[in-house]
Each structure stands twice: as structure tokens, then as C-alpha cells.
Motif scaffolding. Structure first.
Motif, mmCIF file in Angstrom:
data_model
loop_
_atom_site.group_PDB
_atom_site.id
_atom_site.type_symbol
_atom_site.label_atom_id
_atom_site.label_comp_id
_atom_site.label_asym_id
_atom_site.label_seq_id
_atom_site.Cartn_x
_atom_site.Cartn_y
_atom_site.Cartn_z
ATOM 1 N N PRO A 14 -22.115 -2.328 -6.357
ATOM 2 C CA PRO A 14 -21.423 -2.815 -5.158
ATOM 3 C C PRO A 14 -20.268 -3.746 -5.502
ATOM 4 C CG PRO A 14 -23.366 -4.138 -5.558
ATOM 5 C CD PRO A 14 -23.262 -3.150 -6.702
ATOM 6 N N TYR A 56 -18.532 -7.176 -3.697
ATOM 7 C CA TYR A 56 -18.711 -8.191 -2.672
ATOM 8 C C TYR A 56 -17.410 -8.978 -2.505
ATOM 9 C CZ TYR A 56 -23.715 -7.481 -2.221
ATOM 10 O OH TYR A 56 -24.948 -6.946 -1.946
ATOM 11 N N LEU A 108 -21.152 -7.818 1.390
ATOM 12 C CA LEU A 108 -20.925 -6.492 0.841
ATOM 13 C C LEU A 108 -19.658 -5.870 1.428
ATOM 14 C CD1 LEU A 108 -22.004 -4.166 -0.931
ATOM 15 C CD2 LEU A 108 -23.134 -3.296 1.131
ATOM 16 N N ALA A 141 -19.863 0.052 -1.827
ATOM 17 C CA ALA A 141 -20.759 0.268 -2.967
ATOM 18 C C ALA A 141 -20.781 1.740 -3.343
ATOM 19 C CB ALA A 141 -22.173 -0.217 -2.645
ATOM 20 N N SER A 196 -32.693 -8.822 0.107
ATOM 21 C CA SER A 196 -32.338 -7.408 0.246
ATOM 22 C C SER A 196 -33.591 -6.591 0.492
ATOM 23 C CB SER A 196 -31.613 -6.900 -1.011
ATOM 24 O OG SER A 196 -32.515 -6.726 -2.083
ATOM 25 N N GLU A 254 -28.390 -3.399 -0.449
ATOM 26 C CA GLU A 254 -27.442 -4.424 -0.043
ATOM 27 C C GLU A 254 -28.109 -5.785 -0.005
ATOM 28 O OE1 GLU A 254 -25.537 -3.693 3.667
ATOM 29 O OE2 GLU A 254 -24.472 -5.620 3.663
#
Lengths: 111, 110
Positions: free
Chosen positions: A34, A36, A46, A49, B94, B98
Motif C-alpha cells: 500500500p 499511505y 490509505l 494499494a 486492521s 488496510e
């Protein structure tokens, strides 16, 4: 020793330009990559990703390019805007567990 | 919206004090994490937990311990605070991939 290496440390781009941030990793067990975005005074959030079964993922102006053989991935921000000015972190994790982050890139987009 | 709440935004503690940083999430997430953020070093993983009473060391666990007695709460403990633990501390949770972060606690040890 960081498991995810990120460059550059800082980046200045003109409005409308393309911002490119690169990351590299060593652990081939990582299966989730991912990016960020962090604004001052806030926790990271986020942005986008990718998983290693695809080589590219695009969401609006943001694209991740992934090179599994080179163990590298990058974030491209097209048509960069002053509102994109923030710190960007790449990260990697395996099995949805311990997520490792890069050192961060402070992006400044000049109007 | 997922909410991760850290108990304090700013803390000032004295060297040698025992310090507790608290984190609560409201989305029934399995995984919780503690990171510290320092300029030029990014986010470094201190500890994480994938279940109640379970904990795993991250990359820099020395000088820290954690507690997870309830699923929604993950505490970071500095057993004897030192000036090199002055930093921004970020908690995250999480469920799958995410991670959702709190706003951070800026800890200064004097």
C-alpha cells in the motif's frame, strides 16, 4: 534496518507535473503493497494499494507500478496539485499482519 | 467510519517514569499495531497484536511492552521512559489489509 527502502526523501514538483516516488523491498513473502498519505497533524491514511499478481493499478490520478522480479514498486501522481502536498509512505506486509513502512517522502507541489 | 482513538495528543513525562499510551478502535478489528514516527526514519513497528492477549515484537521493541486484554484496546507501555523515546507514537488497527491510524501521541521525555 528498514525492510522497505523509499526514495526520494523529499520532492518538489510544479502544479500539473508528475510526482514519482520509488520503493524497494527484500522480503519476497510480502503480498500487499500500500501507499499511505499523511497530512500534518494527522495519522497516515490509505491512498492506494496493490497485490503482486498485477503490475499496475490506477485510481484517478494515482497509479502504482509494480515490478515483482526487481522487488520494486512506485507511486505516480499525475497532474499534481498543491492539495497533494503531504508525506507519502510506501509499505509492505505479509498475511495481513505486520506492516513495514518506508522512511517517507515529503512532497511539495508548487502552484 | 472506522475510528482509532489515542488517549492523548500530547504528553510530557520525566525520565524514568512509567508511561502508558492507550489506543481504542471501534470496528472489531483483529490486528492492532504500535509504531513510532521519527523524521527521516518513517514509521517503525514496535509491537503488533493479532488477537486478544497475543503480541508480537516488531523491529524496535526494546524499552517497550504492550497489553491487549480486550479486542478493542491496545496499550503501549514505556517501562522507564528515556529521552531517546521522545517521538510521535501512532496506533493502527486492521481487519484484512488496510490499516487505520489514530492521530498520534506526541511524547516528550524530559
Amino acid at each position: 534496518q528498514q525492510q522497505v527502502k523509499q526514495s526520494p526523501q523529499s520532492l518538489i514538483v510544479q502544479k500539473g507535473g508528475i510526482s514519482i516516488i520509488n520503493c524497494a523491498y527484500e522480503n519476497t513473502a510480502f503480498d500487499y503493497f500500500p501507499w499511505y498519505q499523511q497530512f500534518p497533524g494527522k495519522g497516515p491514511a490509505l491512498l492506494i494499494a496493490i497485490r503482486p499478481d498485477v503490475s499496475e493499478k490506477k485510481e484517478g490520478r494515482f497509479t502504482i507500478s509494480f515490478n515483482k522480479s526487481a522487488k520494486q514498486f512506485s507511486l505516480h501522481i499525475m497532474d499534481s496539485q498543491p492539495g497533494d502536498s503531504a508525506t507519502y509512505f510506501c509499505a509492505a506486509s505479509q498475511n495481513n499482519n505486520d506492516m513495514r513502512f518506508g522512511a517517507g517522502t515529503r512532497l511539495t507541489v508548487k502552484p | 467510519d472506522v475510528k482509532v482513538t489515542q488517549s492523548s495528543r500530547y504528553l510530557v513525562k520525566r525520565t524514568g517514569e512509567k508511561v502508558f499510551l492507550e489506543c481504542v478502535q471501534d470496528m472489531d478489528h483483529e490486528n492492532m499495531f504500535w509504531y513510532r514516527q521519527d523524521p527521516g526514519l518513517g514509521l517503525r513497528l514496535i509491537y503488533f497484536s493479532y488477537d486478544v492477549k497475543m503480541k508480537e515484537k516488531g523491529d524496535i521493541p526494546e524499552g517497550y511492552s504492550v497489553s491487549r486484554e480486550k479486542k478493542e484496546r491496545f496499550s503501549l507501555i514505556l517501562e522507564s521512559a528515556s529521552t531517546n523515546q521522545t517521538s510521535m507514537y501512532l496506533c493502527a488497527s486492521s481487519l484484512y489489509s488496510e490499516a487505520f491510524f489514530g492521530q498520534g501521541t506526541r511524547l516528550t521525555v524530559v
